[in-house]
Structures are given as structure tokens and as C-alpha cells.
Design a protein around this motif. Structure first.
Motif, PDB file in Angstrom:
ATOM      1  N   GLY A 150       0.860  -1.178   0.000  1.00 24.79           N
ATOM      2  CA  GLY A 150       0.000   0.000   0.000  1.00 24.79           C
ATOM      3  C   GLY A 150       0.892   1.223   0.000  1.00 24.79           C
ATOM      4  N   ASN A 151       0.699   2.109   0.950  1.00 17.14           N
ATOM      5  CA  ASN A 151       1.547   3.283   1.062  1.00 17.14           C
ATOM      6  C   ASN A 151       2.455   3.200   2.275  1.00 17.14           C
ATOM      7  N   LYS A 152       2.781   1.995   2.724  1.00 16.99           N
ATOM      8  CA  LYS A 152       3.663   1.814   3.864  1.00 16.99           C
ATOM      9  C   LYS A 152       4.879   1.020   3.438  1.00 16.99           C
ATOM     10  N   ILE A 153       5.980   1.253   4.124  1.00 17.64           N
ATOM     11  CA  ILE A 153       7.193   0.481   3.891  1.00 17.64           C
ATOM     12  C   ILE A 153       7.431  -0.355   5.137  1.00 17.64           C
ATOM     13  N   ASN A 154       7.639  -1.643   4.957  1.00 18.37           N
ATOM     14  CA  ASN A 154       7.975  -2.529   6.061  1.00 18.37           C
ATOM     15  C   ASN A 154       9.475  -2.687   6.117  1.00 18.37           C
ATOM     16  N   LYS A 155      10.057  -2.561   7.293  1.00 18.45           N
ATOM     17  CA  LYS A 155      11.491  -2.788   7.480  1.00 18.45           C
ATOM     18  C   LYS A 155      11.658  -3.762   8.631  1.00 18.45           C
ATOM     19  N   PRO A 156      11.626  -5.056   8.318  1.00 18.60           N
ATOM     20  CA  PRO A 156      11.798  -6.046   9.384  1.00 18.60           C
ATOM     21  C   PRO A 156      13.104  -5.802  10.134  1.00 18.60           C
ATOM     22  N   GLY A 157      13.054  -5.889  11.444  1.00 21.58           N
ATOM     23  CA  GLY A 157      14.252  -5.705  12.254  1.00 21.58           C
ATOM     24  C   GLY A 157      14.511  -4.274  12.675  1.00 21.58           C
ATOM     25  N   ASN A 158      13.725  -3.318  12.186  1.00 20.84           N
ATOM     26  CA  ASN A 158      13.901  -1.924  12.588  1.00 20.84           C
ATOM     27  C   ASN A 158      12.632  -1.457  13.299  1.00 20.84           C
ATOM     28  N   PRO A 159      12.613  -1.539  14.626  1.00 21.56           N
ATOM     29  CA  PRO A 159      11.409  -1.159  15.372  1.00 21.56           C
ATOM     30  C   PRO A 159      11.131   0.345  15.370  1.00 21.56           C
ATOM     31  N   TYR A 160      12.069   1.152  14.891  1.00 17.79           N
ATOM     32  CA  TYR A 160      11.916   2.607  14.902  1.00 17.79           C
ATOM     33  C   TYR A 160      11.327   3.139  13.600  1.00 17.79           C
ATOM     34  N   TYR A 161      11.130   2.256  12.615  1.00 18.18           N
ATOM     35  CA  TYR A 161      10.675   2.689  11.294  1.00 18.18           C
ATOM     36  C   TYR A 161       9.158   2.746  11.218  1.00 18.18           C
ATOM     37  N   SER A 162       8.648   3.927  10.901  1.00 14.01           N
ATOM     38  CA  SER A 162       7.216   4.100  10.682  1.00 14.01           C
ATOM     39  C   SER A 162       7.015   5.338   9.828  1.00 14.01           C
ATOM     40  N   ASN A 163       6.381   5.173   8.665  1.00 17.50           N
ATOM     41  CA  ASN A 163       6.125   6.367   7.860  1.00 17.50           C
ATOM     42  C   ASN A 163       4.763   6.981   8.186  1.00 17.50           C
ATOM     43  N   THR A 164       4.196   6.601   9.333  1.00 19.88           N
ATOM     44  CA  THR A 164       2.965   7.234   9.804  1.00 19.88           C
ATOM     45  C   THR A 164       3.142   7.903  11.164  1.00 19.88           C
ATOM     46  N   ASP A 165       4.226   7.608  11.873  1.00 18.91           N
ATOM     47  CA  ASP A 165       4.488   8.178  13.207  1.00 18.91           C
ATOM     48  C   ASP A 165       5.559   9.267  13.079  1.00 18.91           C
ATOM     49  N   SER A 166       5.278  10.452  13.591  1.00 20.06           N
ATOM     50  CA  SER A 166       6.263  11.540  13.514  1.00 20.06           C
ATOM     51  C   SER A 166       6.832  11.892  14.889  1.00 20.06           C
ATOM     52  N   THR A 167       6.626  11.015  15.880  1.00 16.17           N
ATOM     53  CA  THR A 167       7.155  11.247  17.229  1.00 16.17           C
ATOM     54  C   THR A 167       8.678  11.293  17.189  1.00 16.17           C
ATOM     55  N   LYS A 168       9.256  12.312  17.804  1.00 13.26           N
ATOM     56  CA  LYS A 168      10.713  12.482  17.852  1.00 13.26           C
ATOM     57  C   LYS A 168      11.347  11.272  18.524  1.00 13.26           C
ATOM     58  N   LEU A 169      12.413  10.740  17.925  1.00 18.84           N
ATOM     59  CA  LEU A 169      13.111   9.571  18.454  1.00 18.84           C
ATOM     60  C   LEU A 169      14.388   9.982  19.174  1.00 18.84           C
ATOM     61  N   ASN A 170      14.740   9.220  20.193  1.00 20.58           N
ATOM     62  CA  ASN A 170      15.998   9.402  20.907  1.00 20.58           C
ATOM     63  C   ASN A 170      16.634   8.018  21.035  1.00 20.58           C
ATOM     64  N   VAL A 171      17.335   7.610  19.984  1.00 23.78           N
ATOM     65  CA  VAL A 171      17.908   6.267  19.890  1.00 23.78           C
ATOM     66  C   VAL A 171      19.428   6.406  19.866  1.00 23.78           C
ATOM     67  N   THR A 172      20.113   5.546  20.598  1.00 26.25           N
ATOM     68  CA  THR A 172      21.577   5.619  20.633  1.00 26.25           C
ATOM     69  C   THR A 172      22.171   5.131  19.314  1.00 26.25           C
ATOM     70  N   ASP A 173      23.378   5.590  19.024  1.00 21.22           N
ATOM     71  CA  ASP A 173      24.071   5.118  17.825  1.00 21.22           C
ATOM     72  C   ASP A 173      24.306   3.614  17.877  1.00 21.22           C
ATOM     73  N   ALA A 174      24.540   3.083  19.073  1.00 21.49           N
ATOM     74  CA  ALA A 174      24.740   1.635  19.221  1.00 21.49           C
ATOM     75  C   ALA A 174      23.488   0.877  18.785  1.00 21.49           C
ATOM     76  N   ASP A 202      13.920   6.545   1.415  1.00 20.81           N
ATOM     77  CA  ASP A 202      13.083   5.536   0.779  1.00 20.81           C
ATOM     78  C   ASP A 202      12.049   6.289  -0.038  1.00 20.81           C
ATOM     79  N   PHE A 203      11.513   5.651  -1.070  1.00 20.42           N
ATOM     80  CA  PHE A 203      10.576   6.306  -1.961  1.00 20.42           C
ATOM     81  C   PHE A 203       9.340   5.429  -2.135  1.00 20.42           C
ATOM     82  N   ILE A 204       8.172   6.039  -2.034  1.00 15.85           N
ATOM     83  CA  ILE A 204       6.925   5.354  -2.339  1.00 15.85           C
ATOM     84  C   ILE A 204       6.270   6.089  -3.503  1.00 15.85           C
ATOM     85  N   PRO A 205       6.124   5.417  -4.659  1.00 17.63           N
ATOM     86  CA  PRO A 205       5.468   6.049  -5.804  1.00 17.63           C
ATOM     87  C   PRO A 205       4.002   6.342  -5.510  1.00 17.63           C
TER      88      PRO A 205
END
Length: 184
Positions: free
Chosen positions: A37-61, A178-181
Motif C-alpha cells: 500500500g503506502n507503507k514500507i515494512n522494514k523487518p528488524g527496525n522497530p523505529y521505522y514508521s512512515n505514519t508516526d512523527s514522534t521524535k526519536l531518541n535512539v543511541t548510535d549503538a 526511501d521512496f513510495i510512488p
């Protein structure tokens, strides 16, 4: 005298890009993405969401655990992909560009233009919070670094040599997006 200084800075920048290109590995971007649809799935990346705009604070590690090595190098270590090699530098397909680390909406294709610099260029960000800025004095010059407004990942740089109506050129790394046509 100012023109001569600008010439030497340009030569220095070209040499830096050449050395970076020679030193970069040819690792393939192994980001697992699928467009549903209009979403991108990224298995293994729990921080990825193209519908959530909440500011993230994730360590480089933690980013290092979930991002492919080449994406991590650009987005967390401010590396630069070689010019004219990224998947989006010379495309004109209609759609939306998202942050490759967190899925934040960055640019619409209607703001993309052919700058012939070797990287995808846009004259306007999607909204005032989608991209944030930081002074960058690396490489012996003053530039403005463009960062994802959600995860602070390095996207590229902002210059004042773009087309109307903004006069801006967001010079971005393809690997950072990432690009969604529109037709998906």
C-alpha cells in the motif's frame, strides 16, 4: 582574491569526493524493504514508521544494530555516497520520499529538480519539522547539514542555489531516503 579562494575550495572538495569514492566499499544496500500500500515494512527496525512523527531518541549503538552498514555510515556518521551513483539522483517518478532510518516523511517529488550535482535535489521540505539543520564546518568550508527531523539522521546539505520559489537546494543522499510512488 575571493575567486581564487573559492577555486581552491572547489578543487579541495573535488579531491575529497574522489578520495571518498576510492575508499568506499561497494557493499550493496541490504535494507529489507517492501512496499505494501503506502507503507514500507522494514523487518528488524522497530523505529521505522512512515505514519508516526514522534521524535526519536535512539543511541548510535542501537542504530548500528538495526541499520545496514552503508545506511548507518551515511545517516549516523555523516558519510556521503558517491555522486551519480544513488538510486534517486536522476529519477522523476511521482511520489514521496521518507527517511531510510525512521520513515519520517521528508519530500514530495513535486519539489525535486535536476540540479546535475549527482545527488537528488529538492527545493522544499515536506513540512517545517521534517528536516532540521546544523552548521557543518567540515572540509574547510561552511555548510548547513540537513538532518531528519524525527531521528536526526544525516540526509545531506542545504544550499542557497536552488530554483524559485525558495531558492534552496536540499542536496540529499539517495541511500538516506526511501521512496513510495504515488501509484502504490
Amino acid at each position: 582574491m575571493k575567486t581564487r579562494t573559492q577555486f581552491f575550495r572547489l578543487c579541495f572538495l573535488i579531491l575529497v569526493f574522489i578520495f571518498q569514492a576510492c575508499g568506499q566499499s561497494s557493499k550493496k544496500n541490504n535494507t529489507q524493504t517492501s512496499t505494501m500500500g503506502n507503507k514500507i515494512n522494514k523487518p528488524g527496525n522497530p523505529y521505522y514508521s512512515n505514519t508516526d512523527s514522534t521524535k526519536l531518541n535512539v543511541t548510535d549503538a542501537e542504530w548500528k544494530k538495526v541499520l545496514p552498514e552503508d545506511v548507518y555510515a551515511v545517516m549516523r556518521e555523516a558519510d556521503t555516497e558517491r555522486p551519480f551513483t544513488g538510486k534517486y539522483w536522476n529519477t522523476d517518478e511521482k511520489g514521496t520520499y521518507y527517511c531510510a532510518s525512521c520513515g519520517n516523511k521528508l519530500f514530495r517529488s513535486g519539489t525535486k529538480f535536476a540540479s546535475n550535482c549527482g545527488w537528488p535535489s529538492f527545493f522544499e521540505q515536506d513540512n517545517k519539522k521534517s528536516v532540521v539543520y546544523k552548521n557543518d564546518n567540515s572540509l574547510g568550508m561552511e555548510r548547513i547539514e540537513a538532518l531528519c527531523g524525527r531521528c536526526n539522521g544525516h540526509l545531506g546539505h542545504l544550499f542557497d542555489d536552488g530554483p524559485p520559489p525558495t531558492g534552496k537546494r536540499y542536496c540529499m543522499n539517495s541511500i538516506a531516503m526511501d521512496f513510495i510512488p504515488d501509484n502504490k
